[in-house]
Motif scaffolding. Sequence first.
Motif, mmCIF file in Angstrom:
data_model
loop_
_atom_site.group_PDB
_atom_site.id
_atom_site.type_symbol
_atom_site.label_atom_id
_atom_site.label_comp_id
_atom_site.label_asym_id
_atom_site.label_seq_id
_atom_site.Cartn_x
_atom_site.Cartn_y
_atom_site.Cartn_z
ATOM 1 N N ALA A 51 0.830 -1.206 0.000
ATOM 2 C CA ALA A 51 0.000 0.000 0.000
ATOM 3 C C ALA A 51 0.862 1.253 0.000
ATOM 4 C CB ALA A 51 -0.930 -0.014 1.214
ATOM 5 N N GLU A 52 1.943 1.248 0.759
ATOM 6 C CA GLU A 52 2.812 2.428 0.841
ATOM 7 C C GLU A 52 3.536 2.691 -0.474
ATOM 8 O OE1 GLU A 52 5.250 1.564 4.213
ATOM 9 O OE2 GLU A 52 3.898 2.585 5.621
ATOM 10 N N THR A 54 2.051 2.141 -3.360
ATOM 11 C CA THR A 54 1.038 2.448 -4.397
ATOM 12 C C THR A 54 0.076 3.531 -3.949
ATOM 13 O OG1 THR A 54 -0.351 0.660 -3.562
ATOM 14 C CG2 THR A 54 1.160 0.140 -5.372
ATOM 15 N N GLY A 55 0.549 4.496 -3.199
ATOM 16 C CA GLY A 55 -0.327 5.626 -2.857
ATOM 17 C C GLY A 55 -0.614 5.807 -1.391
ATOM 18 N N LEU A 57 -1.535 4.126 2.822
ATOM 19 C CA LEU A 57 -2.402 3.204 3.550
ATOM 20 C C LEU A 57 -3.869 3.475 3.253
ATOM 21 C CD1 LEU A 57 -0.640 3.189 7.044
ATOM 22 C CD2 LEU A 57 -0.431 1.500 5.225
ATOM 23 N N THR A 58 -4.640 2.403 3.286
ATOM 24 C CA THR A 58 -6.091 2.509 3.107
ATOM 25 C C THR A 58 -6.773 2.116 4.398
ATOM 26 O OG1 THR A 58 -6.290 0.215 2.370
ATOM 27 C CG2 THR A 58 -5.820 1.887 0.677
ATOM 28 N N ASP A 59 -8.056 2.446 4.494
ATOM 29 C CA ASP A 59 -8.815 2.093 5.697
ATOM 30 C C ASP A 59 -8.805 0.586 5.931
ATOM 31 O OD1 ASP A 59 -9.350 4.717 6.053
ATOM 32 O OD2 ASP A 59 -11.401 4.639 5.266
ATOM 33 N N ASP A 60 -8.866 -0.177 4.837
ATOM 34 C CA ASP A 60 -8.908 -1.635 4.974
ATOM 35 C C ASP A 60 -7.597 -2.171 5.559
ATOM 36 O OD1 ASP A 60 -10.146 -4.261 4.426
ATOM 37 O OD2 ASP A 60 -8.458 -4.471 3.026
ATOM 38 N N VAL A 61 -6.468 -1.645 5.089
ATOM 39 C CA VAL A 61 -5.170 -2.091 5.589
ATOM 40 C C VAL A 61 -4.996 -1.679 7.052
ATOM 41 C CG1 VAL A 61 -2.661 -1.850 5.354
ATOM 42 C CG2 VAL A 61 -4.089 -2.110 3.319
ATOM 43 N N GLU A 63 -7.331 -1.237 9.176
ATOM 44 C CA GLU A 63 -8.217 -2.097 9.962
ATOM 45 C C GLU A 63 -7.535 -3.426 10.287
ATOM 46 O OE1 GLU A 63 -11.754 -3.013 11.973
ATOM 47 O OE2 GLU A 63 -11.135 -1.132 11.032
#
Length: 260
Positions: A51-52, A54-55, A57-61, A63
Motif C-alpha cells: 500500500a505504501e 502504491t499511494g 495506507l487505506t482504511d482496509d489495511v 483495519e
Amino acid sequence: MDASDIVGLGHNNPPPLSLSEQLAIDFKSLMDQVEALATSANEVKALVDAAEQTGGLTDDVVEKMVEVGKKATKLAGSTGIDAERTSATKSRREEIETINGFFKTMQTRVERIKTAFSEKVGAYNDEKRARDAREAAERARLAQELAAEKLEEAQNTDHSVMGDVVMNEAAVLEEAAQKAAREALKAGTGPTRTDAGTISSTGRWTAEILDASKIPLEELRNFIKLGDLEKYVRAYALHHKDSKPLAGVRIFRESKTTFR
C-alpha cells in the motif's frame, strides 16, 4: 555377552531437561499462539508495504493492522503471556523467598554478634589509641626537656673538653627527642594487634539533612548524576506540563498508540 552390554540401573531415566527445555514443553500452546500472531503480522506487513508503494495506507489495511495490534495487546497482557509468566514464576519466587529467609535468619544472628562485639572492642580500641597517644606525647616532652637541659649544661660549662662531651650528649638526646616526637605523631593511628587478631578502625565522611529548605542546591550541581537529574526534570514536566519552561530542557508530550 560382554559386560559392557549389560544395561545398568537407571538406563530408563533420561537426563533431566534444562529449564528452557521444560518451559518450551509446558508452554507450547502459548508459543504456538505467538507464532500464529507473527504469521498474521507478516501477512499484514506485506499489505502495508504494498500500500505504501502504491499511494499510501487505506482504511482496509489500517483495519487489519488494528486487528493484529489488538490480538498482540491481549496476548502480551495480563490475561496472556504476562499471566503465564506470573504463574510460572510464582512457585520459584516462593522458593527463593524461603531460601533467602533461611540464610537471612543465620546471617542476622551472626551480624548481631559481630555488631555487639565490634562496639565493645571499638570503644576499648579508641581508649587504647588515646592512651598510647598521650603516653607517646609525654615521652616526647620528657625527651625534649632532657635534651634542652643537657644543651644548657654544655653552654654553661667552663671546661672546653667537658663542654664538647656534654654537647655531644645533648646532640644524641636531641635526636632521641625528635624521634620520640615523630613516634608521638603516629601513636594511636595504626591498627591494634592482639594474639587473636588485628583491630582496625575505619571511617568515611557522611552527612544527614537537618533542614532541606536551607540547602544551597547550586552547591550540589557537580555531585548530581545525570540519571537522577532526569528524574527531577520529568517530575517537573509532569507537574507543570507546557505551562512553565525550564532552561536547558525540552518539555514535550510523548504520545503512545494503544489498541482496544
